[in-house]
Design a protein around this motif. Sequence first.
Motif, mmCIF file in Angstrom:
data_model
loop_
_atom_site.group_PDB
_atom_site.id
_atom_site.type_symbol
_atom_site.label_atom_id
_atom_site.label_comp_id
_atom_site.label_asym_id
_atom_site.label_seq_id
_atom_site.Cartn_x
_atom_site.Cartn_y
_atom_site.Cartn_z
ATOM 1 N N ASP A 154 1.034 3.741 1.917
ATOM 2 C CA ASP A 154 1.590 4.137 3.217
ATOM 3 C C ASP A 154 2.697 3.194 3.705
ATOM 4 O O ASP A 154 3.213 3.350 4.798
ATOM 5 C CB ASP A 154 0.488 4.232 4.266
ATOM 6 C CG ASP A 154 -0.184 2.899 4.570
ATOM 7 O OD1 ASP A 154 0.194 1.875 3.972
ATOM 8 O OD2 ASP A 154 -1.098 2.889 5.416
ATOM 9 N N PHE B 88 0.824 -1.190 0.000
ATOM 10 C CA PHE B 88 0.000 0.000 0.000
ATOM 11 C C PHE B 88 0.865 1.250 0.000
ATOM 12 O O PHE B 88 2.044 1.204 0.355
ATOM 13 C CB PHE B 88 -0.941 -0.025 1.213
ATOM 14 C CG PHE B 88 -1.850 -1.213 1.180
ATOM 15 C CD1 PHE B 88 -3.071 -1.144 0.543
ATOM 16 C CD2 PHE B 88 -1.470 -2.424 1.757
ATOM 17 C CE1 PHE B 88 -3.905 -2.247 0.481
ATOM 18 C CE2 PHE B 88 -2.285 -3.535 1.700
ATOM 19 C CZ PHE B 88 -3.518 -3.442 1.055
ATOM 20 N N GLU C 202 -8.666 -5.245 0.624
ATOM 21 C CA GLU C 202 -8.331 -4.445 1.798
ATOM 22 C C GLU C 202 -9.175 -3.180 1.742
ATOM 23 O O GLU C 202 -9.642 -2.791 0.679
ATOM 24 C CB GLU C 202 -6.844 -4.072 1.794
ATOM 25 C CG GLU C 202 -5.907 -5.221 2.048
ATOM 26 C CD GLU C 202 -5.781 -5.582 3.510
ATOM 27 O OE1 GLU C 202 -5.979 -4.713 4.376
ATOM 28 O OE2 GLU C 202 -5.479 -6.741 3.783
ATOM 29 N N PRO C 203 -9.357 -2.486 2.869
ATOM 30 C CA PRO C 203 -10.134 -1.245 2.846
ATOM 31 C C PRO C 203 -9.477 -0.134 2.009
ATOM 32 O O PRO C 203 -10.157 0.646 1.390
ATOM 33 C CB PRO C 203 -10.211 -0.823 4.307
ATOM 34 C CG PRO C 203 -9.633 -1.924 5.107
ATOM 35 C CD PRO C 203 -8.953 -2.874 4.192
ATOM 36 N N ALA C 204 -8.145 -0.088 1.995
ATOM 37 C CA ALA C 204 -7.431 0.940 1.233
ATOM 38 C C ALA C 204 -6.985 0.359 -0.109
ATOM 39 O O ALA C 204 -6.682 -0.835 -0.200
ATOM 40 C CB ALA C 204 -6.212 1.408 2.018
ATOM 41 N N THR D 188 -1.206 -0.435 -4.135
ATOM 42 C CA THR D 188 -0.429 0.183 -5.208
ATOM 43 C C THR D 188 0.470 -0.817 -5.920
ATOM 44 O O THR D 188 0.850 -0.594 -7.064
ATOM 45 C CB THR D 188 0.444 1.327 -4.656
ATOM 46 O OG1 THR D 188 1.278 0.819 -3.618
ATOM 47 C CG2 THR D 188 -0.421 2.454 -4.124
#
Length: 74
Positions: free
Chosen positions: A7, A5, A34-36, A39
């Motif tokens: 982050d 991700f 996943e919620p996010a 990438t």
Amino acid sequence: MRLKFADGHLGPVRQVSAGGGYWSQDSQVIVLAEPAPATQIDVRWPGGKLTNVDLPAGACEIRISPEGKSEVVH
């Protein structure tokens, strides 16, 4: 395989196998959610080769080759 991700957080590792018993076959489609939005995805192939692929924004399904090529399916 594992999602990455923006982050820096990593998703859980998922193992894919051909099957686990006589005449068995596992699905070729693996659901990673996943919620996010992710990438990147890392795939470790049999033999140890590691492929890192950037995920296209908005892609719901992609196909990844051992050579590191990705194709948006849906």
